[in-house]
Design a protein around this motif. Structure first.
Motif, mmCIF file in Angstrom:
data_model
loop_
_atom_site.group_PDB
_atom_site.id
_atom_site.type_symbol
_atom_site.label_atom_id
_atom_site.label_comp_id
_atom_site.label_asym_id
_atom_site.label_seq_id
_atom_site.Cartn_x
_atom_site.Cartn_y
_atom_site.Cartn_z
ATOM 1 N N HIS A 199 0.829 -1.201 0.000
ATOM 2 C CA HIS A 199 0.000 0.000 0.000
ATOM 3 C C HIS A 199 0.867 1.256 0.000
ATOM 4 O O HIS A 199 1.924 1.283 0.618
ATOM 5 N N ASN A 200 0.380 2.292 -0.690
ATOM 6 C CA ASN A 200 0.844 3.648 -0.439
ATOM 7 C C ASN A 200 -0.008 4.166 0.710
ATOM 8 O O ASN A 200 -1.236 4.045 0.673
ATOM 9 N N ASN A 244 -3.638 8.572 6.364
ATOM 10 C CA ASN A 244 -3.717 7.123 6.541
ATOM 11 C C ASN A 244 -4.633 6.453 5.520
ATOM 12 O O ASN A 244 -5.179 5.388 5.775
ATOM 13 N N ASN A 245 -4.803 7.084 4.337
ATOM 14 C CA ASN A 245 -5.520 6.442 3.233
ATOM 15 C C ASN A 245 -4.571 5.439 2.575
ATOM 16 O O ASN A 245 -3.400 5.738 2.368
#
Length: 99
Positions: A16-17, A22-23
């Motif tokens: 994940h990016n 915190n998306n």
């Protein structure tokens, strides 16, 4: 052309990016692959491979392509590397018998 190391079989990983809020969005981590020509002493020829830098460091640390192939387990090798290992083992036993 797939992004897989021909010696170690190391491929892409998924993660994940993560933003400051915190998306999380999906992304891939690709291995650092290089086109290299490695010399096999027992076969007496050079071999062109697409190898990760981690795999290349391992080969150099073990003293060359032949030594690395003979020391590595078959389960850890890619299909092309297993075939190459079989050729190296056959060539090294023939030279041992001739001596």
């Amino acid at each position: 052309m797939s992004r897989i190391c021909e010696l170690t079989g190391k491929g892409r990983q998924v993660g994940h990016n993560v933003s400051h809020a915190n998306n999380k969005t999906k992304r891939t981590f690709l291995p650092n692959l290089q086109n290299v020509t490695l010399i096999s002493d027992s076969l007496g020829r050079s071999i062109r491979l697409r190898v990760s830098t981690h795999g290349l460091r391992s080969v150099e640390h073990n003293g060359g392509l032949d030594n690395w192939l003979l020391k590595t387990r078959d389960e850890d090798l890619s299909l092309r590397a297993r075939r190459l290992k079989r050729e190296v083992r056959k060539a090294s036993t023939q030279t041992a018998e001739a001596a």
